[in-house]
Enzyme design. Structure first.
Site, PDB file in Angstrom:
ATOM      1  N   SER A  20      33.260  37.624  23.968  1.00  0.00           N
ATOM      2  CA  SER A  20      33.315  38.609  22.950  1.00  0.00           C
ATOM      3  C   SER A  20      32.729  39.868  22.984  1.00  0.00           C
ATOM      4  O   SER A  20      31.476  39.843  23.772  1.00  0.00           O
ATOM      5  CB  SER A  20      32.958  38.045  21.610  1.00  0.00           C
ATOM      6  OG  SER A  20      32.925  38.805  20.474  1.00  0.00           O
TER       7      SER A  20
ATOM      8  N   TYR B 246      27.089  33.633  16.303  1.00  0.00           N
ATOM      9  CA  TYR B 246      28.406  33.533  16.796  1.00  0.00           C
ATOM     10  C   TYR B 246      28.180  34.323  18.309  1.00  0.00           C
ATOM     11  O   TYR B 246      28.632  33.587  19.279  1.00  0.00           O
ATOM     12  CB  TYR B 246      29.492  34.369  16.103  1.00  0.00           C
ATOM     13  CG  TYR B 246      30.819  34.535  16.818  1.00  0.00           C
ATOM     14  CD1 TYR B 246      31.750  33.549  16.718  1.00  0.00           C
ATOM     15  CD2 TYR B 246      31.173  35.784  17.428  1.00  0.00           C
ATOM     16  CE1 TYR B 246      32.954  33.992  17.413  1.00  0.00           C
ATOM     17  CE2 TYR B 246      32.247  35.889  18.193  1.00  0.00           C
ATOM     18  CZ  TYR B 246      33.330  35.031  18.139  1.00  0.00           C
ATOM     19  OH  TYR B 246      34.391  35.353  18.768  1.00  0.00           O
TER      20      TYR B 246
END
Length: 252
Positions: free
Chosen positions: A142, A157
Site C-alpha cells: 500500500s 493498517y
C-alpha cells in the site's frame, strides 16, 4: 501453459490481475472468502477471453486452513491443467480500515495482522512446495506504508502493509537460489471495494484524492492488475526484491 494463484480475486485488484494473467495465457486459480458470486463473475470474464479458471474458498486470516487449502490447490492443478506446480502467486487478499492511534483496539489490530501480514507470510510458506523453480510472487502492499504516504488514522493498517514490504525483500533473498522472484506493488487510492466500498458510498472522496494525483484521477483496478502481470512476466526476469508504487503520482 503457466498457472497462477491469486488470493482475493472476487473483485477489485485481484479480479483484474486474474483476468490479465488469463489474457496472457495463464491458467488461474482464484480465491474468495465471502463473495462467491464475485468469484464466479471473475471466472465468467476469464472464460469470455477463452481462458480457464477455478475458484477456491480461502480465509486468509485463518492459517489453520492452509494445509487443506494446499491440497485443494494441488488437486485443482492436476484436474484442470495436468500440472503439478504453480508458476505465479499473488498475495492480494485483504481488507481496509482506519482508526486514530488512540482508538485502535487490540481486536482490530490483531484482525489486520492475521489477514494482511500473518496470512500472506504463512500462506506463502505453505504453498512454497507447489511453486515451481523460476516462478514469481507479487505481494500487494500500500502507498500508506511508504514514507510519502503517511496519513493520520492508518497506523495499524500501514504497519501491516509495511511488514509485507519487508517480507517481500526477505523472500526475494531466501527464494533466489530457486530462481523465484518476489516483488510487491504499492497502490495509491484505487476504486475497489476496500473500506466497505467507500468510493461508491462516498463519491465526494474521489475529487480531493484525484486533485493530489499527478495524472489527475484515482486508480482503477486494471491499473494495478496490469502491473502485477508485468512483474510476474518474463519482461521482469531481472527484477526481484522491489516495491513498485502504482499510484499515478499520488502526492508527487
Amino acid at each position: 501453459m503457466t498457472t497462477a494463484l491469486i488470493t482475493g480475486a472476487s473483485s477489485g485488484i485481484g479480479r483484474s490481475a486474474a483476468i490479465e494473467l488469463a489474457r496472457r495465457g495463464s491458467g488461474v486459480i482464484l480465491t474468495y472468502d465471502k463473495n462467491k458470486d464475485g468469484a464466479d463473475e471473475t471466472i465468467v470474464q476469464i472464460e469470455k477471453l477463452g481462458g480457464k479458471a477455478v475458484a477456491l474458498p480461502l480465509s486468509v486470516g485463518d492459517s489453520s486452513t492452509f494445509p487443506g487449502f494446499r491440497s485443494s490447490v494441488a488437486d485443482a492443478l492436476r484436474a484442470n491443467w495436468e500440472a503439478e506446480s504453480l508458476d505465479f502467486l499473488v498475495n492480494n487478499a485483504g481488507f481496509g480500515g482506519g482508526a486514530a492511534f488512540q482508538d485502535t483496539t487490540e481486536e482490530f489490530f490483531d484482525e489486520l495482522m492475521r489477514v494482511l501480514l500473518k496470512g500472506p507470510y504463512f500462506l506463502t510458506q505453505t504453498l512454497l512446495p507447489l511453486i515451481a523453480d523460476g516462478g514469481a510472487i507479487v505481494n500487494t502492499t500500500s502507498h500508506s506504508a511508504l514514507d510519502v504516504g503517511v496519513e493520520a488514522g492508518f497506523s495499524a493498517y500501514a504497519t501491516m502493509k509495511g511488514g509485507v514490504l519487508v517480507l517481500t525483500r526477505y523472500l526475494a533473498k531466501e527464494l533466489a537460489p530457486r530462481g523465484i522472484r518476489v516483488n510487491s506493488v504499492a497502490p495509491g487510492p484505487t476504486r475497489t471495494r476496500l473500506g466497505g466500498d467507500a468510493f461508491a458510498k462516498y463519491p465526494e472522496l474521489i475529487e480531493p484524492l484525484a486533485s493530489r494525483t499527478a495524472l489527475g484521477r484515482i486508480g482503477e483496478p486494471d491499473d494495478i492488475g496490469r502491473m502485477i502481470a508485468v512483474l510476474l512476466s518474463g519482461d521482469s526476469a531481472w527484477v526481484t526484491g522491489q516495491n513498485l508504487e502504482v499510484s499515478g503520482g499520488f502526492k508527487l
